[in-house]
Scaffold this active site. Structure first.
Site, PDB file in Angstrom:
ATOM      1  N   ASP A 446       0.858  -1.181   0.000  1.00 39.80           N
ATOM      2  CA  ASP A 446       0.000   0.000   0.000  1.00 39.80           C
ATOM      3  C   ASP A 446       0.891   1.226   0.000  1.00 39.80           C
ATOM      4  OD1 ASP A 446      -1.607   2.200   1.720  1.00 39.80           O
ATOM      5  OD2 ASP A 446      -3.005   0.941   0.592  1.00 39.80           O
ATOM      6  N   ASN A 454      -2.619  13.031  -4.880  1.00 41.85           N
ATOM      7  CA  ASN A 454      -3.748  13.329  -5.763  1.00 41.85           C
ATOM      8  C   ASN A 454      -4.398  14.653  -5.397  1.00 41.85           C
ATOM      9  OD1 ASN A 454      -3.711  11.195  -7.556  1.00 41.85           O
ATOM     10  ND2 ASN A 454      -4.981   9.857  -6.280  1.00 41.85           N
ATOM     11  N   ASP A 489      -4.207   2.395  -4.840  1.00 36.60           N
ATOM     12  CA  ASP A 489      -2.764   2.353  -4.638  1.00 36.60           C
ATOM     13  C   ASP A 489      -2.352   1.064  -3.949  1.00 36.60           C
ATOM     14  OD1 ASP A 489      -4.014   2.849  -2.285  1.00 36.60           O
ATOM     15  OD2 ASP A 489      -2.554   4.330  -1.563  1.00 36.60           O
TER      16      ASP A 489
END
Length: 574
Positions: A446, A454, A489
């Site tokens: 992760d 973002n 992700d």
């Protein structure tokens, strides 16, 4: 009945004039082979000459002189007709007896005779009392008649089968004769054989009249036979195509024109339709994108369309005569082994055959083309196989598209890694094949602080980060490792490891590599990865359970400060 003795010809002083006359007649009848019968209509007696008996194969003494003897020998089908002929004459309804019938020979076959006779004596009341006649063997004439009748029937059958009409023209009398078929061909109703001379001229097609008339005149003048094709216009307006033959012949003192005509309209229409169909096929074969070739029974090419020339980079002239397998050097895409096309298999089996898949054509220009082929046998009118038609499709573009679609269906479009479904499928299959003494390391990865990237720099920067990490995975992971993006992700890796230490070391290498990965903006340097690791050995748990373990370890790594590796260790209760 008066008995007529069989008097032999002789000369002597005691022979009367009457005997000599009878002697001459007896000799003449025997020499002519005529059988004489002499019937007494009052007593019912009948005399049959030795010649008559020999005509039927009997010696004179073998048959009696019963009046009904001839009725015992006559053919059943002729009996009634022969009896009626005699009765009519006796009753005065005819001048004489004349009829033909069959008599059974001693050897069992039938002899045709011509029977002629008449009444020669009457009583005082004018009632017939005596008949004399002769019978002539006409078997040979009947056989000739039968053969002639048979020949005529054969000729007529041929004329009817060919629907051929016959005509004659007598230039001296200006008379034209047409048979029944001629009238049918020209659309005239049944009628007399003689027709008006101008009938033919009036029914000629205007565009063909001059030529047809000139050829007929030429045959009449020169004697050279003519064969011509022209059109006629029937009275109902129907236009027909005919072929006509004309010949000048001499019949006695007359010179005639004779000929035949048959209607070939159906053939002409059929030929025109066939020509149109062939042209349509030619245009179609030249227009379609698939390569079409025909072969003979030895698999040698007899026809190739432009698509075949383009595919093989050879002209039609270079292809004709070559064997199919010589110009199509195919190999199996997977094994590299030579592959034969389906045309010869179709010829040998007599059925449509589809070629094997995964065929590659190695062309002179260095290109490899993926092909699909299908062949069907060709037959002649007797059902004999004469070759095959081969259709070859260039499916290179389709195969590439198929691979692209298959790749898109199983890979993440952003990173190029396997998507979740493909990863789980591959990992499950790998775990099912896990051998004893081998273990896997399952990594649950992760990315740390990905959401802030973002939010702060936009999704383009986030996409760049994901792609960068995928490249790191592919660069560091050993051959055979299975890597996939699970979503967002989150990533997963299944890799063979030798020990717990090896598994941890590889995971730390990935963490370290990501730390120096996207070095562009300084704000990305805080991005890292938390990796949870679980080890799977012989008798491993399911993939779902293993992912849950690795996910729990990843959560532990995040809880311990992120950007690190944590190994799953089961609790005593688990």
């Amino acid at each position: 009945m008066t008995d007529v003795p069989n008097i032999r010809l002789h000369s002597g002083p005691n022979v009367t004039k009457e005997d000599a006359e009878a002697n001459r007649w007896s000799f003449a009848l025997e020499s002519a082979g005529l059988g004489v019968w002499d019937s007494n209509l009052v007593t019912g007696q009948c005399y049959y000459s030795p010649t008559w008996k020999r005509m039927l194969g009997y010696r004179p003494e073998e048959l009696g002189d019963r009046s009904d003897l001839w009725l015992t020998l006559i053919h059943p089908e002729d009996r009634l007709r022969a009896v009626e002929s005699g009765e009519r004459h006796v009753k005065g309804l005819s001048d004489s007896v004349e009829t033909e019938f069959r008599l059974r020979h001693k050897d069992g076959y039938w002899v045709w005779v011509l029977d002629r006779g008449r009444v020669v004596e009457w009583d005082a009341d004018g009632k017939p009392t005596r008949m004399i006649g002769v019978q002539t063997d006409i078997t040979s004439q009947k056989q000739v008649e039968s053969q002639l009748k048979f020949s005529n029937e054969r000729v007529q059958l041929a004329l009817d089968a060919g629907q051929i009409g016959l005509w004659e023209f007598d230039p001296a009398t200006e008379t034209v004769y047409w048979d029944r078929r001629m009238r049918e061909i020209f659309g005239l109703p049944p009628g007399e054989r003689t027709i008006a001379r101008e009938t033919w001229h009036e029914l000629l097609h205007p565009d063909d009249a001059a030529s047809a008339e000139a050829q007929i005149e030429s045959t009449l003048e020169t004697g050279q036979p003519a064969k011509m094709r022209y059109r006629i216009v029937k009275p109902d307006g129907d236009i027909r195509h005919v072929i006509a033959l004309a010949r000048r012949v001499t019949h006695g003192a007359s010179t005639l024109l004779m000929g035949s005509i048959w209607d070939v309209t159906d053939e002409v229409v059929g030929a025109e339709a066939l020509a149109r169909e062939k042209e349509l096929y030619r245009i179609t074969l030249n227009s379609i994108g698939d390569a079409v070739l025909t072969t003979d029974v030895e698999n040698r090419i007899t026809f190739a369309n432009p698509a075949a020339e383009s595919l093989l980079l050879k002209s039609k002239a270079d292809l004709i005569g070559e064997t199919v397998d010589a110009v199509f050097a195919l190999r199996d895409e997977l094994t590299g082994e030579p592959v034969l096309l389906s045309s010869m298999l179709a010829i040998r089996s007599g059925r449509t055959v589809e070629g094997a898949e995964n065929n590659l054509l190695f062309r002179p220009d260095g290109e490899r083309r993926a092909l699909r082929n299908l062949a069907s046998p060709l037959f002649d009118l007797t059902g004999r196989i004469t070759g095959a038609v081969l259709i070859v499709q260039d499916i290179t573009a389709a195969r590439q598209l198929q691979r692209q679609l298959a790749h898109a269906a199983s890979h993440d479009p952003l990173t190029g890694l396997s998507n979740r479904i493909a990863f789980e499928t591959a990992a499950t299959s790998a775990l099912a094949r896990l051998a004893a003494g081998v273990q896997y390391g399952l990594y649950y990865i992760d990315l740390d602080h990905f959401k802030s990237v973002n939010d702060t720099y936009g999704h383009a920067a986030g996409d760049k980060l994901l792609k960068s990490f995928a490249e790191i995975l592919l660069r560091i992971l050993p051959h055979g490792a299975i890597a996939g993006r699970l979503g967002g992700d989150e990533f997963a890796v299944l890799v063979t490891v030798g020990s717990e230490g090896d598994a941890i070391a590889l995971a730390n290498e990935l963490v370290g590599a990501l730390g120096v990965g996207p070095a562009s903006p300084s704000e990305l340097r805080d991005v890292g990865a938390s990796i949870g690791v679980t080890l799977l050995g012989d008798g491993a748990i399911t993939l779902g359970e293993a992912l849950a373990q690795a996910d729990a370890a990843c959560y532990t790594a995040k809880a311990q400060g992120r950007n690190r590796v944590a190994l799953y260790r089961p609790t005593p209760s688990s």
